[in-house]
Design an enzyme around this catalytic site. Structure first.
Site, PDB file in Angstrom:
ATOM      1  N   ARG A 108       0.847  -1.198   0.000  1.00 35.89           N
ATOM      2  CA  ARG A 108       0.000   0.000   0.000  1.00 35.89           C
ATOM      3  C   ARG A 108       0.878   1.243   0.000  1.00 35.89           C
ATOM      4  O   ARG A 108       1.898   1.300   0.702  1.00 35.89           O
ATOM      5  CB  ARG A 108      -0.988  -0.015   1.161  1.00 35.89           C
ATOM      6  CG  ARG A 108      -0.381  -0.184   2.511  1.00 35.89           C
ATOM      7  CD  ARG A 108      -1.443  -0.178   3.589  1.00 35.89           C
ATOM      8  NE  ARG A 108      -0.830   0.187   4.851  1.00 35.89           N
ATOM      9  CZ  ARG A 108      -1.496   0.494   5.928  1.00 35.89           C
ATOM     10  NH1 ARG A 108      -2.819   0.488   5.914  1.00 35.89           N
ATOM     11  NH2 ARG A 108      -0.864   0.817   7.034  1.00 35.89           N
ATOM     12  N   THR A 112      -1.238   7.518   0.406  1.00 32.96           N
ATOM     13  CA  THR A 112      -2.665   7.394   0.060  1.00 32.96           C
ATOM     14  C   THR A 112      -3.294   6.143   0.673  1.00 32.96           C
ATOM     15  O   THR A 112      -4.520   6.039   0.732  1.00 32.96           O
ATOM     16  CB  THR A 112      -2.849   7.300  -1.462  1.00 32.96           C
ATOM     17  OG1 THR A 112      -2.240   6.076  -1.912  1.00 32.96           O
ATOM     18  CG2 THR A 112      -2.192   8.476  -2.176  1.00 32.96           C
ATOM     19  N   ASP A 204       4.427  -3.164  11.797  1.00 36.14           N
ATOM     20  CA  ASP A 204       4.492  -3.483  10.368  1.00 36.14           C
ATOM     21  C   ASP A 204       4.897  -4.948  10.210  1.00 36.14           C
ATOM     22  O   ASP A 204       6.031  -5.329  10.496  1.00 36.14           O
ATOM     23  CB  ASP A 204       5.515  -2.561   9.691  1.00 36.14           C
ATOM     24  CG  ASP A 204       5.494  -2.735   8.182  1.00 36.14           C
ATOM     25  OD1 ASP A 204       5.638  -3.885   7.701  1.00 36.14           O
ATOM     26  OD2 ASP A 204       5.317  -1.737   7.464  1.00 36.14           O
ATOM     27  N   ASP A 207       7.921  -5.836   7.864  1.00 35.58           N
ATOM     28  CA  ASP A 207       9.205  -5.440   8.460  1.00 35.58           C
ATOM     29  C   ASP A 207       9.601  -6.382   9.585  1.00 35.58           C
ATOM     30  O   ASP A 207      10.776  -6.733   9.737  1.00 35.58           O
ATOM     31  CB  ASP A 207       9.108  -4.008   9.015  1.00 35.58           C
ATOM     32  CG  ASP A 207       9.208  -2.964   7.908  1.00 35.58           C
ATOM     33  OD1 ASP A 207       9.572  -3.330   6.774  1.00 35.58           O
ATOM     34  OD2 ASP A 207       8.906  -1.792   8.193  1.00 35.58           O
TER      35      ASP A 207
END
Ligand code: PRP
Ligand code: URA
Length: 213
Positions: A108, A112, A204, A207
């Site tokens: 993503r 945005t 995340d 990550d």
């Protein structure tokens, strides 16, 4: 984490799943343990997601006599969303080694939050199979919505989502387009923050699995 319920959402509350989820939520859990545990949780959740799979009777000869057994009636296709879905797909594949695996690369956009699709490699003829789309994080649901759009273009109609942590906003967004899809998650968390991260979440996922933070 939220009192809301949805008819198409199953929360897997098994204590081992919940205890392991607590481990990977912990910010002090390192890459190696995170990757190992996310695979384990996925394997445990796969038991639940396959609970209603149809079987076909077949006879089996034991060393002593013949008895009734069964075989899984339908093929299975696993579709992890790269990157983070890979960490869970490995675990599911260990439980279901005959499943075929397709890959969708979607990330993503950080500003945005719109999904960007950069890779699509699905096995042929998956329309007749049961498809499990795998991604640990259902946040805004942009990524999963885009993935299911692609899967449905193949003609597949039996589609489930396997995630670890979902946001209520994301479930609503996914249901607005794909209410026919069953969602399996270990938790529905409180909400999204202003950057589209799940709270309390686990950070995340990509990550933390691949050590890229
Ligand atoms: C993460 C995660 C999901 C997506 C969820 O991927 O693995 O795919 O975000 O967010 P959404 O529901 O708002 O779409 P990310 O975009 O970080 O890509 P990566 O796995 O390649 O790091
Ligand atoms: N993607 C992640 O990896 N984590 C979140 O909390 C939201 C999206």
């Amino acid at each position: 984490m939220t009192g809301r319920t949805w008819p198409n959402v199953t929360i897997i509350r098994h204590p081992i799943v919940q205890e392991r989820l607590t481990v990977i939520r912990d910010k002090n859990t390192g890459v190696e343990q995170f990757r190992r545990v996310i695979g384990l949780i996925a394997r445990l959740m796969a038991f639940e997601i396959t609970r209603d799979y149809p079987t076909t009777p077949r006879k089996v000869d034991t060393p002593l006599e013949t008895c009734d057994g069964c075989t899984l009636s339908r093929g299975l296709t696993l579709v992890p969303i790269l990157r983070a879905g890979l960490g869970m797909a490995e675990g599911v594949h260990q439980l279901l080694p005959s499943a075929r695996m397709g890959h969708l690369g979607i990330y993503r956009d950080e500003k945005t939050l719109e999904p960007i699709t950069y890779y699509n490699k699905l096995p042929p003829n998956i329309a007749e199979t049961d498809v499990i789309v795998i991604d640990p994080m259902l946040a805004t649901a942009g990524s999963l919505t885009a993935a299911i759009d692609v899967v449905k273009q193949t003609g597949a109609t039996s589609i489930k989502v396997l995630c670890l942590v979902a946001a209520p906003e994301g479930i609503d967004n996914l249901n607005a387009k794909h209410a026919d899809v069953q969602i399996y998650t270990a938790s529905v968390d409180r909400c999204l923050n202003d950057k589209g991260y799940i709270l309390p979440g686990l950070g995340d996922a990509g990550d933390r699995i691949f050590g890229t933070a």
